[in-house]
Design a protein around this motif. Structure first.
Motif, PDB file in Angstrom:
ATOM      1  N   ASP A   1      -3.437   5.267  -0.479  1.00 22.87           N
ATOM      2  CA  ASP A   1      -4.510   4.317  -0.164  1.00 22.87           C
ATOM      3  C   ASP A   1      -5.191   4.678   1.154  1.00 22.87           C
ATOM      4  O   ASP A   1      -6.420   4.627   1.257  1.00 22.87           O
TER       5      ASP A   1
ATOM      6  N   GLN B   1       0.823  -1.207   0.000  1.00 19.83           N
ATOM      7  CA  GLN B   1       0.000   0.000   0.000  1.00 19.83           C
ATOM      8  C   GLN B   1       0.862   1.264   0.000  1.00 19.83           C
ATOM      9  O   GLN B   1       2.035   1.249   0.387  1.00 19.83           O
TER      10      GLN B   1
ATOM     11  N   SER C   1      -5.945  11.341  -0.284  1.00 17.65           N
ATOM     12  CA  SER C   1      -6.082   9.943   0.120  1.00 17.65           C
ATOM     13  C   SER C   1      -7.436   9.371  -0.286  1.00 17.65           C
ATOM     14  O   SER C   1      -8.441  10.072  -0.321  1.00 17.65           O
ATOM     15  N   LYS C   2      -7.430   8.072  -0.577  1.00 19.11           N
ATOM     16  CA  LYS C   2      -8.677   7.375  -0.899  1.00 19.11           C
ATOM     17  C   LYS C   2      -9.504   7.123   0.354  1.00 19.11           C
ATOM     18  O   LYS C   2     -10.731   7.032   0.294  1.00 19.11           O
ATOM     19  N   LYS C   3      -8.813   6.988   1.485  1.00 16.96           N
ATOM     20  CA  LYS C   3      -9.473   6.653   2.738  1.00 16.96           C
ATOM     21  C   LYS C   3      -8.779   7.384   3.877  1.00 16.96           C
ATOM     22  O   LYS C   3      -7.546   7.452   3.908  1.00 16.96           O
TER      23      LYS C   3
END
Length: 249
Positions: A165, A92, A198-200
């Motif tokens: 990620d 990641q 960021s995605k999360k």
């Protein structure tokens, strides 16, 4: 209130929020700003905190040397880190903010994991260098003397070019209604950019910071994906946060 009692309250506030303003302390203690200023100077001379313009910061901000056992509420931060590390998978790309809970998270990362980690935090970057399979990329810029993180235009531009990620973020204050907030405008802008990059987003916070606010808002609770505290996810204290439809660990 006796001076010794004021000193204990001031120290707890500084340890909890990392940085406090003299005006806020005076209001909380119901004393004059001059009285708080004298208290802070005395605590600074005693090596309990560091006096800065208009307030005080925790000694936890120092890079070298530091003793993790002396971190405020160390066991609770370690419990948070043990939960949060389960979200990390091999290969990641991570974005990790500053703070002592982030340092505890790094302690929990298995050495076998191969990761790329971006961070604007000097202590976090230094700590990451001890893990052999992690590529560490420091987000440069003007470095805040108080928080030891990069802030300003250079850091924001850097963040605009990545999409991690997961972003592991800490905060000084969190409230179910107001959201997460800080008192430092530059740090707020940095954390906003980290969320966007960021995605999360996973927020790491000890429960003592729940239901507190500061002047500058970073984001609503609904913009977070996961909230990690040392509490059980079904704790009554977290009821209002569960209503925000985010994952709670």
């Amino acid at each position: 209130m006796l001076k010794e009692e004021r000193h204990q309250i001031i120290l707890r506030k500084v340890l909890l929020h990392n940085r406090v303003l003299l005006g806020d302390l005076a209001e909380h203690l119901n004393v004059s700003v001059d009285t708080v200023r004298r208290d802070v100077k005395e605590l600074d001379r005693g090596g309990k905190l560091r006096k800065v313009h208009g307030g005080a910061v925790s000694l936890g901000y120092k890079i070298f040397p530091y003793d993790e056992q002396e971190f405020y509420l160390h066991k609770k931060k370690k419990a948070i880190a043990k939960k949060a590390v389960k979200l990390i998978k091999n290969n990641q790309v991570l974005l990790i903010g500053g703070g002592t809970t982030s340092l505890e998270l790094i302690n929990e990362i298995p050495s076998k994991l191969r990761l790329t980690v971006f961070t604007p935090s000097l202590p976090v970057a230094w700590k990451l260098m001890s893990l052999p399979n992690i590529e560490v990329i420091f987000i440069g810029g003007k470095i805040s003397r108080d928080s030891q993180v990069s802030v300003g235009g250079s850091a924001l531009r850097f963040l605009s070019d990545i999409k991690a990620d997961i972003c592991f973020l800490g905060t000084g204050n969190i409230d179910a209604g107001f959201g997460i907030s800080e008192m430092d405008w530059d740090v707020v802008q940095l954390k906003k950019a980290m969320i966007d990059a960021s995605k999360k987003t996973v927020l790491l916070t000890i429960s003592e910071k729940l239901n507190s606010t500061q002047s500058y808002k970073i984001c609503d609770i609904s913009q977070l994906d996961t909230l990690v505290t040392e509490l059980s996810p079904d704790s009554a204290i977290l009821k209002e946060y569960r209503n925000q439809k985010i994952d709670i660990l």
